[in-house]
Design a protein around this motif. Structure first.
Motif, PDB file in Angstrom:
ATOM      1  N   LYS A 124      25.773  52.604  41.240  1.00 50.90           N
ATOM      2  CA  LYS A 124      25.175  51.311  41.570  1.00 50.90           C
ATOM      3  C   LYS A 124      23.647  51.413  41.543  1.00 50.90           C
ATOM      4  O   LYS A 124      23.057  52.239  42.231  1.00 50.90           O
ATOM      5  CB  LYS A 124      25.637  50.859  42.944  1.00 50.90           C
ATOM      6  N   GLY A 125      23.039  50.555  40.753  1.00 51.12           N
ATOM      7  CA  GLY A 125      21.587  50.548  40.646  1.00 51.12           C
ATOM      8  C   GLY A 125      20.941  49.596  41.632  1.00 51.12           C
ATOM      9  O   GLY A 125      21.578  48.694  42.170  1.00 51.12           O
ATOM     10  N   LYS A 126      19.643  49.811  41.852  1.00 48.99           N
ATOM     11  CA  LYS A 126      18.860  48.977  42.756  1.00 48.99           C
ATOM     12  C   LYS A 126      17.589  48.560  42.020  1.00 48.99           C
ATOM     13  O   LYS A 126      16.911  49.399  41.421  1.00 48.99           O
ATOM     14  CB  LYS A 126      18.509  49.786  44.002  1.00 48.99           C
ATOM     15  N   ALA A 127      17.267  47.273  42.079  1.00 48.01           N
ATOM     16  CA  ALA A 127      16.043  46.787  41.440  1.00 48.01           C
ATOM     17  C   ALA A 127      14.839  47.370  42.165  1.00 48.01           C
ATOM     18  O   ALA A 127      14.725  47.250  43.380  1.00 48.01           O
ATOM     19  CB  ALA A 127      15.994  45.268  41.465  1.00 48.01           C
ATOM     20  N   ILE A 128      13.946  48.026  41.418  1.00 48.95           N
ATOM     21  CA  ILE A 128      12.738  48.564  42.034  1.00 48.95           C
ATOM     22  C   ILE A 128      11.493  47.795  41.606  1.00 48.95           C
ATOM     23  O   ILE A 128      10.391  48.158  41.975  1.00 48.95           O
ATOM     24  CB  ILE A 128      12.557  50.080  41.775  1.00 48.95           C
ATOM     25  N   ASP A 129      11.712  46.727  40.861  1.00 46.25           N
ATOM     26  CA  ASP A 129      10.582  45.882  40.480  1.00 46.25           C
ATOM     27  C   ASP A 129      10.522  44.609  41.312  1.00 46.25           C
ATOM     28  O   ASP A 129       9.707  43.732  41.057  1.00 46.25           O
ATOM     29  CB  ASP A 129      10.606  45.565  38.984  1.00 46.25           C
ATOM     30  N   SER A 130      11.373  44.525  42.338  1.00 42.73           N
ATOM     31  CA  SER A 130      11.352  43.355  43.222  1.00 42.73           C
ATOM     32  C   SER A 130      10.115  43.422  44.117  1.00 42.73           C
ATOM     33  O   SER A 130       9.551  44.503  44.349  1.00 42.73           O
ATOM     34  CB  SER A 130      12.612  43.313  44.087  1.00 42.73           C
TER      35      SER A 130
END
Length: 152
Positions: free
Chosen positions: A121-127
């Motif tokens: 599962k990935g997580k947005a790091i550009d939020s």
């Protein structure tokens, strides 16, 4: 135990060849997923985690973005923490002192997703939340250095 077939054999290649291929794929407009080596981005990104990159096209760079840049013939994956004298200032989240100063042309790619090495599962790091959290961590470096000295 994973099957070591011809499709999933581990190959060791030079950083120069690796990043030349990353650059080629980015130039073709593809997203590229790379594995992070080292601990300079701890605690947010650990050694062995992967990130998804998109080519940097010169657009305004949001503070707190995680970028891949070429700094003096070496590639670094660090956080954009500001500008000084027309240069982009980059710092690893785990670094208490070091910073890199690079020109706009040195920015290769911007990261959008982060995958822990033990998770699919990935997580947005550009939020905005992820970027602000990273910037807050950067701005308490002095406090982190003091705590590190006191706990040694």
């Amino acid at each position: 135990m994973p099957d070591k077939t011809a499709e999933n054999k581990t190959r060791i290649i030079s950083n120069e060849d690796y990043f030349a291929e990353v650059q080629r794929m980015l130039d073709q407009g593809k997203e590229v997923r790379i594995r992070i080596k080292g601990g300079s981005m701890r605690p947010f990104i650990e050694d062995g985690d992967t990130v998804v990159l998109q080519a940097y096209q010169g657009e305004p760079l949001a503070l707190g973005s995680n970028v891949l840049a070429k700094d003096r013939d070496k590639y670094v994956f660090h956080r954009f923490v500001g500008k000084k004298n027309g240069q982009f200032v980059l710092a690893g989240d785990g670094n208490l002192v070091l910073r890199e100063y690079v020109d706009k042309a040195a920015i290769v790619a911007i990261a959008s997703m982060h995958y822990r090495k033990d998770s699919l599962k990935g997580k947005a790091i550009d939020s905005i939340g992820a970027r602000l959290g990273g910037l807050a961590w950067y701005h308490i470096r002095l406090l982190r250095r003091i705590i590190a000295k006191l706990t040694r």
